[in-house]
Design a protein around this motif. Structure first.
Motif, PDB file in Angstrom:
ATOM      1  N   LYS A  26     -11.031   7.802  -1.330  1.00  0.00           N
ATOM      2  CA  LYS A  26     -11.302   8.475  -0.086  1.00  0.00           C
ATOM      3  C   LYS A  26      -9.938   8.880   0.765  1.00  0.00           C
ATOM      4  CE  LYS A  26     -12.815   7.368   4.550  1.00  0.00           C
ATOM      5  NZ  LYS A  26     -13.277   6.210   5.760  1.00  0.00           N
ATOM      6  N   GLU A  27      -8.687   7.529   0.297  1.00  0.00           N
ATOM      7  CA  GLU A  27      -7.156   7.657   0.480  1.00  0.00           C
ATOM      8  C   GLU A  27      -6.307   8.622  -0.401  1.00  0.00           C
ATOM      9  OE1 GLU A  27      -5.830   3.098   1.112  1.00  0.00           O
ATOM     10  OE2 GLU A  27      -6.801   2.834  -0.833  1.00  0.00           O
ATOM     11  N   VAL A  28      -6.925   8.984  -1.652  1.00  0.00           N
ATOM     12  CA  VAL A  28      -6.119   9.332  -2.458  1.00  0.00           C
ATOM     13  C   VAL A  28      -6.285  10.970  -1.811  1.00  0.00           C
ATOM     14  CG1 VAL A  28      -6.346  11.272  -5.101  1.00  0.00           C
ATOM     15  CG2 VAL A  28      -6.283   8.499  -4.869  1.00  0.00           C
TER      16      VAL A  28
ATOM     17  N   TYR B  88       1.110   4.267  -2.830  1.00  0.00           N
ATOM     18  CA  TYR B  88       0.777   5.556  -2.369  1.00  0.00           C
ATOM     19  C   TYR B  88       2.134   6.573  -3.320  1.00  0.00           C
ATOM     20  CZ  TYR B  88      -2.789   4.692   1.073  1.00  0.00           C
ATOM     21  OH  TYR B  88      -3.343   3.935   1.946  1.00  0.00           O
TER      22      TYR B  88
ATOM     23  N   ARG C  87       0.888  -1.052  -0.026  1.00  0.00           N
ATOM     24  CA  ARG C  87       0.170  -0.320   0.041  1.00  0.00           C
ATOM     25  C   ARG C  87       0.530   1.443  -0.078  1.00  0.00           C
ATOM     26  NH1 ARG C  87      -5.041   0.205   0.278  1.00  0.00           N
ATOM     27  NH2 ARG C  87      -5.165  -1.359  -0.094  1.00  0.00           N
ATOM     28  N   TRP C  88       1.837   1.299   0.641  1.00  0.00           N
ATOM     29  CA  TRP C  88       2.562   2.700   0.611  1.00  0.00           C
ATOM     30  C   TRP C  88       3.060   2.655  -0.734  1.00  0.00           C
ATOM     31  CZ3 TRP C  88       3.338   6.591   3.217  1.00  0.00           C
ATOM     32  CH2 TRP C  88       3.029   6.519   4.643  1.00  0.00           C
TER      33      TRP C  88
ATOM     34  N   ILE D 149      -6.575   1.961  -4.859  1.00  0.00           N
ATOM     35  CA  ILE D 149      -6.559   2.735  -4.302  1.00  0.00           C
ATOM     36  C   ILE D 149      -7.153   3.687  -3.884  1.00  0.00           C
ATOM     37  CG2 ILE D 149      -4.015   2.946  -3.293  1.00  0.00           C
ATOM     38  CD1 ILE D 149      -4.044   5.831  -4.279  1.00  0.00           C
ATOM     39  N   SER D 150      -8.383   4.271  -2.865  1.00  0.00           N
ATOM     40  CA  SER D 150      -9.283   4.223  -3.492  1.00  0.00           C
ATOM     41  C   SER D 150      -9.333   5.800  -3.355  1.00  0.00           C
ATOM     42  CB  SER D 150     -10.270   4.227  -1.884  1.00  0.00           C
ATOM     43  OG  SER D 150      -9.722   5.015  -1.137  1.00  0.00           O
TER      44      SER D 150
ATOM     45  N   LEU E 249      -4.557   4.966  -8.511  1.00  0.00           N
ATOM     46  CA  LEU E 249      -6.022   5.767  -8.476  1.00  0.00           C
ATOM     47  C   LEU E 249      -7.458   4.990  -9.920  1.00  0.00           C
ATOM     48  CD1 LEU E 249      -9.075   7.056  -6.963  1.00  0.00           C
ATOM     49  CD2 LEU E 249      -8.334   8.734  -7.972  1.00  0.00           C
TER      50      LEU E 249
ATOM     51  N   LEU F  88      -6.960  12.003   1.315  1.00  0.00           N
ATOM     52  CA  LEU F  88      -6.602  12.211   2.665  1.00  0.00           C
ATOM     53  C   LEU F  88      -5.109  12.247   1.678  1.00  0.00           C
ATOM     54  CD1 LEU F  88      -7.021  11.677   5.565  1.00  0.00           C
ATOM     55  CD2 LEU F  88      -6.444   8.876   5.229  1.00  0.00           C
ATOM     56  N   ILE F  89      -4.637  12.129   1.687  1.00  0.00           N
ATOM     57  CA  ILE F  89      -2.827  11.889   1.057  1.00  0.00           C
ATOM     58  C   ILE F  89      -2.629  13.831   0.645  1.00  0.00           C
ATOM     59  CG2 ILE F  89      -1.122  11.108   0.012  1.00  0.00           C
ATOM     60  CD1 ILE F  89      -1.970   8.701   0.099  1.00  0.00           C
TER      61      ILE F  89
ATOM     62  N   ALA G  84      -1.862  14.773  -6.243  1.00  0.00           N
ATOM     63  CA  ALA G  84      -3.303  13.477  -5.634  1.00  0.00           C
ATOM     64  C   ALA G  84      -4.878  13.993  -6.140  1.00  0.00           C
ATOM     65  CB  ALA G  84      -3.035  13.489  -4.482  1.00  0.00           C
TER      66      ALA G  84
END
Length: 288
Positions: A91-93, A10, A6-7, A88-89, A83, A95-96, A62
């Protein structure tokens, strides 16, 4: 999916393995910082603007991927972005992007009120830019404005004012951004035409190469005038000549409009920025 995987996604989202993006922002910002300070600006401001540039470019990636998530799947070069590919979602994008922008803002808070105020404008343009591809014929100009905010912010951080030379530096930076991002847009032109989004490469049409080279000329001319206003000498002028030679080399790459050659030209642009920054540093050091 493991935490390590996951990292990795990101880091791919923020283009960690492709530093050319933040280097394109960094060199003109450091040019402005050195010119404003008349030499080394001190470790505090150097750290703030270097880290802030990296963080905001990452946040911008992002934002861009969020805005283009439905477009990127139709473009060969971007179809496998984290994405777009669903790894990844949204929401994750988001937030980052927010976290990176907040850390960058925390750095700006260590400067002064004028610089903090300008940072809001920089954030606004960064958010708006990706959406301008839907309706604006030259979205690269909006990108240029976003990328250029580091220049007035550097001067306000040092001098708490924006002197006339900033106008020439901004004009040169805007021309440079449109030039190299048009090279970038030439890579995706066929896909972009199918999707229906706007780019400078499409707008310029058969005049794309001439447009890019003219913009390089405008960039060099504006930065030369900035040097005249700040009393820069032969070291700076020499760096501009070397930068002009690099721009001429780009012509040999883009004249055939081949995708890989145009992409190579884009990727080489950070060396042009580095060259001029080294010229500023060297000239001020010799003067001192």
């Amino acid at each position: 999916m493991s935490l390590r995987d996951r990292w990795s996604l990101y880091l791919d989202l923020i283009r960690w393995d492709r530093p050319q993006g933040w280097l394109l922002l960094l060199w003109p910002t450091l040019m402005a910082l050195w010119m404003a300070a008349g030499g080394f600006p001190g470790w505090h401001l150097l750290t703030v603007f270097t880290l802030g540039t990296i963080l905001m470019r990452s946040a911008g990636c992002a934002v861009n991927d969020f805005a283009d998530k439905d477009i990127d799947r139709h473009v060969e070069r971007t179809a496998q972005r984290p994405l777009t590919s669903g790894r990844i979602s949204v929401k994750e994008v988001v937030l980052i992007g927010v976290l990176l922008a907040l850390v960058s803002f925390a750095l700006v808070l260590t400067t002064n009120a004028y610089t903090v105020a300008l940072s809001f404008g920089a954030l606004a343009v960064t958010i708006v830019y990706p959406f301008t591809k839907r309706f604006f014929a030259m979205p690269q100009a909006v990108l240029g404005v976003a990328y250029a905010f580091g220049i007035p912010m550097a001067f306000t951080a040092v001098l708490n004012e924006i002197p006339p030379v900033v106008g020439w530096l901004l004009a040169g930076k805007l021309a440079w951004v449109i030039a190299y991002d048009t090279e970038y847009a030439m890579v995706d032109r066929n896909d972009d035409l199918k999707i229906g989004i706007r780019t400078s490469a499409i707008t310029l049409g058969r005049f794309d190469v001439a447009g890019v080279m003219s913009l390089y000329a405008v960039c060099i001319a504006c930065w030369w005038q900035a040097g005249q206003l700040t009393g820069m000498g032969w070291g700076y002028d020499l760096s501009l000549l070397v930068a002009a030679a690099q721009a001429l080399y780009h012509y040999t790459l883009i004249k055939g409009r081949e995708r890989l050659a145009c992409f190579q030209a884009f990727r080489l642009n950070h060396w042009l920025g580095l060259t001029v920054w080294v010229g500023v540093v060297a000239d001020l050091a010799l003067r001192g």
